[in-house]
Write an enzyme that holds these catalytic residues in place. Structure first.
Site, mmCIF file in Angstrom:
data_model
loop_
_atom_site.group_PDB
_atom_site.id
_atom_site.type_symbol
_atom_site.label_atom_id
_atom_site.label_comp_id
_atom_site.label_asym_id
_atom_site.label_seq_id
_atom_site.Cartn_x
_atom_site.Cartn_y
_atom_site.Cartn_z
ATOM 1 C CB ILE A 2 3.374 -8.740 8.303
ATOM 2 C CG1 ILE A 2 4.200 -9.754 7.384
ATOM 3 C CG2 ILE A 2 3.406 -7.326 7.932
ATOM 4 C CD1 ILE A 2 3.468 -11.155 7.232
ATOM 5 C CG MET A 14 8.440 -9.275 7.178
ATOM 6 S SD MET A 14 8.602 -11.138 6.792
ATOM 7 C CE MET A 14 7.042 -11.592 6.817
ATOM 8 C CD GLU A 73 15.423 -10.471 12.697
ATOM 9 O OE1 GLU A 73 16.632 -10.259 12.926
ATOM 10 O OE2 GLU A 73 14.721 -11.588 12.704
ATOM 11 N N GLY A 111 18.764 -3.514 13.336
ATOM 12 C CA GLY A 111 20.091 -3.683 12.571
ATOM 13 C C GLY A 111 19.945 -4.407 11.208
ATOM 14 C CB ALA A 112 18.214 -6.924 9.823
ATOM 15 N N PRO A 136 3.365 -8.073 -4.481
ATOM 16 C CG PRO A 136 3.380 -9.077 -6.685
ATOM 17 C CD PRO A 136 3.564 -9.437 -5.215
ATOM 18 C CD GLU A 148 4.041 -5.472 1.916
ATOM 19 O OE1 GLU A 148 4.649 -4.772 2.616
ATOM 20 O OE2 GLU A 148 3.969 -6.847 2.060
ATOM 21 C CD GLN A 199 1.005 33.094 -14.833
ATOM 22 O OE1 GLN A 199 2.275 33.471 -15.074
ATOM 23 N NE2 GLN A 199 0.217 33.022 -15.987
#
Length: 382
Positions: A124, A126, A128, A130-131, A242, A244, A281
């Protein structure tokens, strides 16, 4: 869930564990050094029925529920082979479900059977340069042509970037409106002219998982390569988030469980100040704290799995799960490494890989900061 369902799930779990022992554990160090998981492993997983288990039978899957997918991903994460677990989630729980839920019948028939068999690995696309997580800053565009669309731009940090055969690419199709209203998803095959892979990126963790830059230089596609509706890509993304984010929370919890199990065994054997660490402990309390945190997350995760099955899991709940579980995962792996002392800093001790592999979990799939923004908006409004 009735006893027969749980028995079936446990039998399947045993199959997964045996596969990990025989087909993953002996070779994983080599894959880490080579910085890629061989495609032959994906084929073997397909042959064993470990890929895309919940895809309907008419497309080659078993038609079971989300729990079976998570058995595979969680057991691999628990065993410390987190690169594979992450790549598997992207393929089976994200990419495959975009095709299943948004694709045409022709697209489903073309891609899903090969995704189930391991012949086609999915990605997938998405983020980029700079983004990052900011879709408003996306610059990849799809320009209308006589035959369809021409796609130009680049993506980065793409999981399965080197191995994939199918890339689900987000591109702006309407430059006159906000990205959220002018985004479209496209199905890009690896052999399309104008498409190229960049380098396999060098990461501080998850070395065996291929993560890449991708480039699109006037990639020509037809309307048959549009996934979902034109300009509705952002809404398609929101509908799939949701699942993912819950999947990422599931593997985070399992990864923490594996780290704690490894650490528990170590403190029972390691001696300091005349006694095993497990007799001290302070050590005992730290183990108790981590075990409690993990158990609380496991309870929530299991209840959210049922909500997802009933189509009742909200974006806010999935964001809570992803945010809290991944933060817990990194905190636990960090504290576990501390209990190993100097040995925890040595790469030959697996706990070091648990720690490094966990770090990115609070970043990808939506950073913790973005998750908190989503949660706060649900409570306080914008």
């Amino acid at each position: 869930m009735d006893s027969s369902y749980n028995e079936e799930l446990n039998i399947f779990r045993e199959t997964v564990v045996k596969f990990i022992e025989n087909e993953i554990a002996p070779f994983y160090e080599e894959w880490e050094k080579n910085k890629i998981i061989p495609k032959s492993l994906w084929h073997k997983m397909g042959e064993e029925g470990l890929l895309c288990c919940d895809i309907p039978e008419e497309y080659g899957g078993f038609g079971v529920d989300f729990n079976f997918n998570m058995v595979v991903a969680e057991e691999i994460a628990k065993a410390g082979f987190f690169s594979l677990s992450t790549n598997l989630v992207v393929h089976a729980d994200i990419a495959a479900h975009y095709v299943l839920n948004k694709g045409t019948e022709e697209q489903k028939q073309k891609y899903l059977p090969e995704m189930v068999s391991g012949e086609c690995i999915g990605a997938i696309c998405m983020s980029e340069p700079g983004a990052g997580s900011d879709l408003q800053g996306m610059k990849t565009t799809a320009t209308k042509t006589d035959k369809g669309w021409s796609i130009s731009g680049s993506k980065t940090f793409i999981t399965n970037g080197q191995n994939s055969k199918l890339y689900i690419v987000a591109a702006k199709t309407n430059l006159e409106v906000a990205t959220a209203k002018g985004l479209t998803l496209f199905l890009i095959d690896e052999d399309m002219p104008g498409f190229s892979r960049g380098q396999n990126l060098h990461k501080i963790g998850q070395h065996a998982g291929d993560t890449s830059e991708l480039f699109f230089d006037n990639v020509e596609v037809t309307e048959e390569h549009v996934l979902g509706e034109i300009d509705k890509g952002f809404f398609n993304l929101m509908e799939e988030l949701p699942r993912e984010r819950l999947a990422l929370a599931c593997v985070a919890t399992a990864h923490a469980e594996g780290a704690l199990a490894l650490t528990t065994d170590y403190v029972k054997e390691r001696k300091a100040f005349g006694a095993t660490l497990s007799k001290l402990q302070d050590i005992r309390f730290k183990i108790a704290e981590m075990a409690t945190e993990i158990e609380m997350h496991r309870v929530v995760i299991e209840s959210y799995k049922q909500k997802l099955a009933n189509k009742a899991l909200s974006t806010e709940q999935a964001s809570m799960a992803k945010y809290s579980a991944t933060e817990m995962e990194f905190s636990v792996t960090n504290r576990c490494l501390q209990l190993f002392g100097g040995y925890g800093y040595m790469t030959e001790y697996p706990i070091s890989r648990y720690f490094l592999d966990a770090r990115v979990q609070t970043i990808y799939g939506g950073t913790s900061e973005i998750m908190k923004e989503i949660i706060s908006r649900s409570i306080l409004g914008r």
